[in-house]
Design an enzyme around this catalytic site. Structure first.
Site, PDB file in Angstrom:
ATOM      1  N   LYS A 143       0.876  -1.175   0.000  1.00 45.21           N
ATOM      2  CA  LYS A 143       0.000   0.000   0.000  1.00 45.21           C
ATOM      3  C   LYS A 143       0.913   1.225   0.000  1.00 45.21           C
ATOM      4  CE  LYS A 143      -1.888   2.984   2.004  1.00 45.21           C
ATOM      5  NZ  LYS A 143      -1.654   4.406   1.651  1.00 45.21           N
ATOM      6  N   GLU A 183       9.050   1.625  11.391  1.00 47.47           N
ATOM      7  CA  GLU A 183      10.126   2.618  11.203  1.00 47.47           C
ATOM      8  C   GLU A 183       9.471   3.986  11.194  1.00 47.47           C
ATOM      9  OE1 GLU A 183      13.150  -0.144   8.604  1.00 47.47           O
ATOM     10  OE2 GLU A 183      12.654   1.855   7.873  1.00 47.47           O
ATOM     11  N   CYS A 228      13.712  10.819   7.512  1.00 44.63           N
ATOM     12  CA  CYS A 228      13.550  10.392   8.915  1.00 44.63           C
ATOM     13  C   CYS A 228      14.862  10.482   9.682  1.00 44.63           C
ATOM     14  CB  CYS A 228      13.013   8.976   8.966  1.00 44.63           C
ATOM     15  SG  CYS A 228      14.055   7.813   8.082  1.00 44.63           S
ATOM     16  N   GLU A 280       8.777  16.831  15.187  1.00 37.66           N
ATOM     17  CA  GLU A 280       9.374  16.497  13.888  1.00 37.66           C
ATOM     18  C   GLU A 280       8.746  17.398  12.831  1.00 37.66           C
ATOM     19  OE1 GLU A 280       8.306  12.826  11.844  1.00 37.66           O
ATOM     20  OE2 GLU A 280      10.403  12.500  11.320  1.00 37.66           O
TER      21      GLU A 280
HETATM   22  P1  NAD Z   1       2.178   8.630   7.447  1.00 33.87           P
HETATM   23  O1  NAD Z   1       2.306   7.861   8.714  1.00 33.87           O
HETATM   24  O2  NAD Z   1       1.159   9.698   7.376  1.00 33.87           O
HETATM   25  O3  NAD Z   1       1.841   7.647   6.225  1.00 33.87           O
HETATM   26  C1  NAD Z   1       2.652   6.552   5.910  1.00 33.87           C
HETATM   27  C2  NAD Z   1       1.793   5.489   5.248  1.00 33.87           C
HETATM   28  O4  NAD Z   1       0.854   4.997   6.192  1.00 33.87           O
HETATM   29  C3  NAD Z   1       0.976   5.980   4.054  1.00 33.87           C
HETATM   30  O5  NAD Z   1       0.981   4.975   3.061  1.00 33.87           O
HETATM   31  C4  NAD Z   1      -0.395   6.152   4.659  1.00 33.87           C
HETATM   32  O6  NAD Z   1      -1.445   6.037   3.721  1.00 33.87           O
HETATM   33  C5  NAD Z   1      -0.436   5.004   5.631  1.00 33.87           C
HETATM   34  N1  NAD Z   1      -1.405   5.146   6.724  1.00 33.87           N
HETATM   35  C6  NAD Z   1      -1.868   6.273   7.306  1.00 33.87           C
HETATM   36  N2  NAD Z   1      -2.768   5.971   8.264  1.00 33.87           N
HETATM   37  C7  NAD Z   1      -2.863   4.606   8.306  1.00 33.87           C
HETATM   38  C8  NAD Z   1      -3.619   3.686   9.074  1.00 33.87           C
HETATM   39  N3  NAD Z   1      -4.478   4.083  10.017  1.00 33.87           N
HETATM   40  N4  NAD Z   1      -3.455   2.379   8.839  1.00 33.87           N
HETATM   41  C9  NAD Z   1      -2.600   1.927   7.905  1.00 33.87           C
HETATM   42  N5  NAD Z   1      -1.870   2.756   7.114  1.00 33.87           N
HETATM   43  C10 NAD Z   1      -1.994   4.083   7.325  1.00 33.87           C
HETATM   44  O7  NAD Z   1       3.640   9.162   7.125  1.00 33.87           O
HETATM   45  P2  NAD Z   1       4.069  10.126   5.927  1.00 33.87           P
HETATM   46  O8  NAD Z   1       3.606  11.499   6.249  1.00 33.87           O
HETATM   47  O9  NAD Z   1       3.668   9.498   4.630  1.00 33.87           O
HETATM   48  O10 NAD Z   1       5.662  10.031   6.016  1.00 33.87           O
HETATM   49  C11 NAD Z   1       6.448  10.851   6.814  1.00 33.87           C
HETATM   50  C12 NAD Z   1       6.827  10.133   8.104  1.00 33.87           C
HETATM   51  O11 NAD Z   1       7.544   8.927   7.809  1.00 33.87           O
HETATM   52  C13 NAD Z   1       7.773  10.947   8.980  1.00 33.87           C
HETATM   53  O12 NAD Z   1       7.358  10.874  10.305  1.00 33.87           O
HETATM   54  C14 NAD Z   1       9.115  10.244   8.807  1.00 33.87           C
HETATM   55  O13 NAD Z   1      10.015  10.411   9.859  1.00 33.87           O
HETATM   56  C15 NAD Z   1       8.681   8.828   8.652  1.00 33.87           C
HETATM   57  N6  NAD Z   1       9.731   8.032   8.007  1.00 33.87           N
HETATM   58  C16 NAD Z   1      10.430   7.142   8.781  1.00 33.87           C
HETATM   59  C17 NAD Z   1      11.466   6.399   8.222  1.00 33.87           C
HETATM   60  C18 NAD Z   1      12.273   5.446   9.061  1.00 33.87           C
HETATM   61  O14 NAD Z   1      12.963   4.614   8.485  1.00 33.87           O
HETATM   62  N7  NAD Z   1      12.224   5.508  10.387  1.00 33.87           N
HETATM   63  C19 NAD Z   1      11.771   6.560   6.867  1.00 33.87           C
HETATM   64  C20 NAD Z   1      11.032   7.476   6.108  1.00 33.87           C
HETATM   65  C21 NAD Z   1      10.002   8.205   6.701  1.00 33.87           C
END
Ligand code: NAD
Length: 503
Positions: free
Chosen positions: A190, A265, A299, A396
């Site tokens: 997804k 992550e 991240c 963040e």
């Molecule tokens: P997000 O959590 O909003 O979304 C990530 C994914 O989760 C998307 O595909 C979204 O549709 C899905 N999602 C959202 N709500 C959900 C739910 N209730 N159930 C299942 N899936 C759901 O994050 P974002 O805004 O897309 O990305 C930015 C974030 O990602 C930042 O916090 C960043 O630090 C983090 N990030 C972490 C790493 C790491 O390796 N630690 C790497 C890259 C990004």
């Protein structure tokens, strides 16, 4: 024609295919419309429509999970050498289409080409690396006891869900999907709703490389419907998730009824600590690179600079000059260093900190302004005179925004560095080896680099502590997540078996 114009022309060619039917879901090797209709995918560069995208809902996830479950036994049982060949062909397919992947990714996410061309190739490296681990992934141990020959082996856990964010979507998807396939799992992916293009390219490349239908399925859509349904589906055995910390918590709740194994992550507010005895020129380069590359939407970015008070003024002066010199521009211009932020919502969030910083009493030493009205562009921003209790030091921001805080002693620095909800990465700059060892021993982070920016080495463990995540990727750690340990004991003789009910 300039390189930018040439890249735009090439991009237009690559995008044509999405403009007719949009981005479809791909289930068991067949295109599917979303049962939730479609949603629009726009570019952060000009806010214009790129294409429509199939909006997957619970019924699409159900279909994809069933396809992944049906494909599982054959994929698991395919000889490892055959699976290895397919993964290598996927890597070759990615390399062959690296330009298309990079240009589409830039247009979809706003990331600058100078970083995304490498990210596409890193996707291929992920497949090559895990392809090389396939043959030994199921190996185990021989643990002899007086009466038994005990052996262990690893088996793939089953169909898994992969949920990815928008910041570097192609690279992060391959980072999860390559080890899952190498382990023998089948996958429902997804992708983030804000950046669906390259996930579609990946499934296409994989199928062209000979990946059997149903082994990798892609369902687009929003987190609250498609993502949630994936976490709740009983046939999906584990969820590999990359995204925000609060979403990670929802993933855990959603998977509770089906006892999901989750790898999370999550976010970070990572410190870079610069001591007065460091190589300050190299430290300056690394500080700048680790917050202003990839639009700061990273991240592992070092978003908190902890600088020793004795060098603070000079270091911040050089930093300010360099930040003011960073080139914001069109992501397809190879000289651009910062492109637009992903979306209106994210732009509103990042720019809101410009006022928050001032209200909290920090100084906006560089940036703090938006650029033009066409897309979501902001100037790289530096806040100085900050303290660790300010929101700009605790939350963040996930943009090209750095908060500088000064410290006096190593103990102060350690206290400030650890005084955060997060614990993904830390960066320490000092030429005092003993201090580096003491400091890294106490620093609360999953990954720490000393006198270096973040340089990823695939066999090393990747992941965070505290609100930055649960679990590790990389090397054999990826297989630990996607596989189950199995123990089998073979009796080596006629050992005495307790006899109940025997007279
Ligand atoms: P997000 O959590 O909003 O979304 C990530 C994914 O989760 C998307 O595909 C979204 O549709 C899905 N999602 C959202 N709500 C959900 C739910 N209730 N159930 C299942 N899936 C759901 O994050 P974002 O805004 O897309 O990305 C930015 C974030 O990602 C930042 O916090 C960043 O630090 C983090 N990030 C972490 C790493 C790491 O390796 N630690 C790497 C890259 C990004």
């Amino acid at each position: 024609m300039s390189v930018l114009e040439q890249n735009i022309k090439k991009l237009q060619g690559y995008l044509t295919r999405f403009q007719g039917g949009g981005v479809m879901n791909r289930i068991a090797g067949v295109d599917h419309a979303g049962s939730g209709g479609t949603f629009d995918n726009t570019s952060p560069v000009d806010k214009g429509l790129i294409c429509t995208v199939a909006r997957g809902a619970a019924s699409d996830i159900d279909q994809a999970a069933n396809a992944a479950a049906d494909a599982f036994a054959d994929w698991r049982d395919m000889p490892a050498t055959e699976r290895r060949k397919i993964l290598i062909r996927i890597a070759e397919g990615i390399e062959a289409r690296a330009e298309e992947i990079a240009l589409c990714e830039c247009w979809d996410t706003g990331q600058a080409l100078r970083f995304m061309s490498k990210a596409a190739l890193r996707g291929a490296e992920n497949f090559r690396y895990f392809a090389d681990q396939v043959v030994q992934a199921r190996d185990g141990q021989h643990l002899k006891s007086p009466t038994l020959m005990n052996v262990t082996t690893r088996v793939p856990i089953g169909p898994v869900g992969v949920i990815t964010p928008w910041n570097t979507p192609f690279m992060l998807s391959t980072w999860k999907i390559a080890p899952a396939l190498a382990a023998g799992c089948t996958v429902v992916h997804k992708p983030a709703e804000a950046s669906p293009l390259t996930a579609r390219l990946l499934v296409e490349i994989a199928e062209e490389a000979g990946l059997p239908p149903g082994v990798l399925n892609t369902v687009n859509g929003f987190g609250e419907d498609a993502g949630k349904a994936l976490c709740e589906h009983p046939k999906i055995k584990a969820i590999a998730f990359v995204g925000e910390s609060r979403t990670g918590s929802m993933i855990t709740k959603q998977g509770a009824d089906t006892l999901k194994r989750n790898h999370l992550e999550l976010g970070g507010k990572n410190p870079v600590i610069v001591f007065e005895d460091a190589d300050l020129d190299r430290a300056l380069d690394a500080v700048i690179f680790m917050i202003y590359s990839i639009n700061g939407e990273r991240c592992t970015s070092s978003s908190r600079l902890l600088v020793q008070d004795t060098i603070r003024e000079a270091f911040e002066a050089k930093l300010t000059a360099r930040v003011n010199n960073i080139k914001v521009g069109h992501p397809l211009d190879p000289t651009t260093e910062i492109g637009p932020l992903i979306s209106q919502e994210h732009y509103d969030k990042v720019t809101s900190y410009f006022d928050i910083a001032k209200q909290d009493g920090a100084t906006v030493a560089a940036g703090g302004v938006t650029v033009g009205n066409d897309g979501y562009f902001v100037r790289p921003t530096l806040f100085t005179g900050a303290t660790n209790d300010m929101r700009i030091a605790r939350e963040e921001i996930f943009g090209p925004v750095l908060t500088s805080i000064s410290f006096t002693t190593a103990e102060d620095a350690l206290h400030i560095a650890n005084d955060t909800d997060y614990g993904l990465t830390g960066y320490v700059w000092t030429n005092d080896l003993t201090r580096a060892m003491r400091f890294t021993d106490k620093l609360e982070a999953g990954m720490i680099w000393v006198n270096s920016e973040n340089v990823r080495h695939l066999p090393t463990p990747f992941g965070g502590v505290k609100a930055s995540g649960i679990g590790r990727d990389g090397g054999d750690w990826s297989f630990e997540f996607y596989m189950e340990q199995k123990h089998i004991g073979f009796a080596t003789g006629q050992h005495k078996i307790p006899q109940l009910g025997a007279l």
